[in-house]
Design a protein around this motif. Structure first.
Motif, mmCIF file in Angstrom:
data_model
loop_
_atom_site.group_PDB
_atom_site.id
_atom_site.type_symbol
_atom_site.label_atom_id
_atom_site.label_comp_id
_atom_site.label_asym_id
_atom_site.label_seq_id
_atom_site.Cartn_x
_atom_site.Cartn_y
_atom_site.Cartn_z
ATOM 1 N N GLY A 141 0.717 -1.249 -0.074
ATOM 2 C CA GLY A 141 0.079 -0.074 0.056
ATOM 3 C C GLY A 141 0.687 1.273 0.015
ATOM 4 O O GLY A 141 0.393 2.224 0.390
ATOM 5 N N TYR A 142 2.029 1.284 -0.520
ATOM 6 C CA TYR A 142 2.964 2.262 -0.421
ATOM 7 C C TYR A 142 3.052 2.955 -1.870
ATOM 8 O O TYR A 142 2.643 2.333 -2.869
ATOM 9 C CB TYR A 142 4.426 2.316 -0.021
ATOM 10 N N ASP A 143 3.397 4.253 -2.112
ATOM 11 C CA ASP A 143 3.641 4.786 -3.408
ATOM 12 C C ASP A 143 4.982 4.046 -4.185
ATOM 13 O O ASP A 143 5.980 3.897 -3.626
ATOM 14 C CB ASP A 143 3.986 6.292 -3.283
ATOM 15 N N PRO A 144 4.735 3.545 -5.153
ATOM 16 C CA PRO A 144 5.726 2.932 -6.000
ATOM 17 C C PRO A 144 7.121 3.864 -6.324
ATOM 18 O O PRO A 144 8.125 3.306 -6.333
ATOM 19 C CB PRO A 144 5.311 2.372 -7.020
ATOM 20 N N ARG A 145 6.750 5.207 -6.377
ATOM 21 C CA ARG A 145 7.894 5.922 -6.811
ATOM 22 C C ARG A 145 9.148 6.074 -5.921
ATOM 23 O O ARG A 145 10.321 5.645 -6.466
ATOM 24 C CB ARG A 145 7.485 7.321 -6.884
ATOM 25 N N PRO A 146 9.113 5.927 -4.618
ATOM 26 C CA PRO A 146 10.394 6.107 -4.094
ATOM 27 C C PRO A 146 11.048 4.510 -3.966
ATOM 28 O O PRO A 146 12.256 4.410 -4.038
ATOM 29 C CB PRO A 146 9.918 6.310 -2.559
ATOM 30 N N PHE A 147 10.393 3.603 -4.373
ATOM 31 C CA PHE A 147 10.853 2.121 -4.475
ATOM 32 C C PHE A 147 11.661 2.093 -5.602
ATOM 33 O O PHE A 147 12.601 1.377 -5.818
ATOM 34 C CB PHE A 147 9.704 1.198 -4.325
ATOM 35 N N ALA A 148 10.845 2.744 -6.784
ATOM 36 C CA ALA A 148 11.616 2.575 -8.187
ATOM 37 C C ALA A 148 12.875 3.468 -7.769
ATOM 38 O O ALA A 148 14.099 3.082 -8.621
ATOM 39 C CB ALA A 148 10.593 3.301 -9.092
ATOM 40 N N VAL A 149 12.915 4.832 -7.382
ATOM 41 C CA VAL A 149 14.079 5.401 -7.106
ATOM 42 C C VAL A 149 14.983 4.833 -6.469
ATOM 43 O O VAL A 149 16.228 4.787 -6.816
ATOM 44 C CB VAL A 149 13.831 6.909 -6.572
ATOM 45 N N THR A 150 14.900 3.981 -5.356
ATOM 46 C CA THR A 150 15.709 3.349 -4.612
ATOM 47 C C THR A 150 16.582 2.542 -5.338
ATOM 48 O O THR A 150 17.519 1.911 -5.153
ATOM 49 C CB THR A 150 14.668 2.801 -3.274
ATOM 50 N N VAL A 151 15.624 1.584 -6.226
ATOM 51 C CA VAL A 151 16.228 0.293 -7.143
ATOM 52 C C VAL A 151 17.030 1.131 -8.012
ATOM 53 O O VAL A 151 18.197 0.600 -8.072
ATOM 54 C CB VAL A 151 15.240 -0.178 -8.085
ATOM 55 N N ALA A 152 16.990 2.348 -8.544
ATOM 56 C CA ALA A 152 17.742 2.985 -9.632
ATOM 57 C C ALA A 152 19.110 3.069 -8.863
ATOM 58 O O ALA A 152 20.077 2.943 -9.666
ATOM 59 C CB ALA A 152 17.161 4.200 -10.052
#
Length: 208
Positions: A141-152
């Motif tokens: 249930g979290y915003d995927p944007r911080p997770f995508a940036v973290t992966v990058a």
């Protein structure tokens, strides 16, 4: 010196032309007129046509082990996603990271990506982890944007081993040892981890 140094003596008279081809390729790619790959290949073709470099020299300059490694890792990443393994691992990660909260889940994704990017290329690790991270964010249930940036960011944090293609280019000529990367890369990895955990949630909040 008894060895023949003919091939080692550079011809400086054509250096400005070679530099012009290189800069021109970058300008064409940066302005979006042509893709970067097309611009660089065209520059190489012109360099060969103008005899700035011979075909034999061009062939010898290619780092074939690095090319094979990148191709294999990209293929592995694509197979990992198309086979359904990515979805299964995403479900396992979501269940494991859920008790840790939002920041703990973000840290878990970062550490898992760092672990994965050591034996793989940065692109392949990002290709594998991005759908996993987005799946974990959606499941929790979290915003995927911080997770995508973290992966990058984490995918580029391949400082612990010399297996990353750019590290392989200097590993042999620099006479490095495997432990050198662990010793120097350990502190750098910890520093980037702390900075990512502090900055990413501030710029891209976990909950929108």
């Amino acid at each position: 010196m008894l060895a023949d140094l003919t091939e080692q003596q550079p011809d400086g008279s054509r250096a400005p032309l070679a530099a012009l081809l290189f800069v021109g390729a970058l300008v064409l790619a940066a302005t979006g007129l042509v893709p970067l790959v097309v611009a660089l290949i065209s520059a190489v073709a012109l360099a060969l046509a103008l005899r700035l470099i011979s075909p034999a020299e061009a062939y010898r300059s290619i780092e074939w082990p690095v090319l094979v490694l990148v191709a294999a890792m990209l293929a592995f990443g694509a197979a990992f996603q198309s086979s359904g393994a990515a979805e299964q691992v995403a479900g396992w990660l979501a269940g494991t990271l859920e008790p840790l909260g939002g920041l703990g889940a973000l840290a878990g994704v970062y550490l898992f990506t760092v672990l994965l990017t050591q034996p793989m290329s940065n692109q392949a690790a990002a290709l594998v982890m991005l759908p996993l991270a987005v799946g974990v964010a959606g499941a929790l249930g979290y915003d995927p944007r911080p997770f995508a940036v973290t992966v990058a960011l984490a995918a580029s944090n391949s400082f612990l081993t010399p297996l990353e293609p750019s590290c392989m280019l200097v590993y042999g000529p620099g006479h490095y040892r495997f432990a050198d990367f662990v010793r120097v890369g350990g502190g750098l990895t910890l520093l980037t981890f702390v900075l990512t955990m502090l900055i990413v949630p501030l710029v891209w909040p976990l909950t929108s």
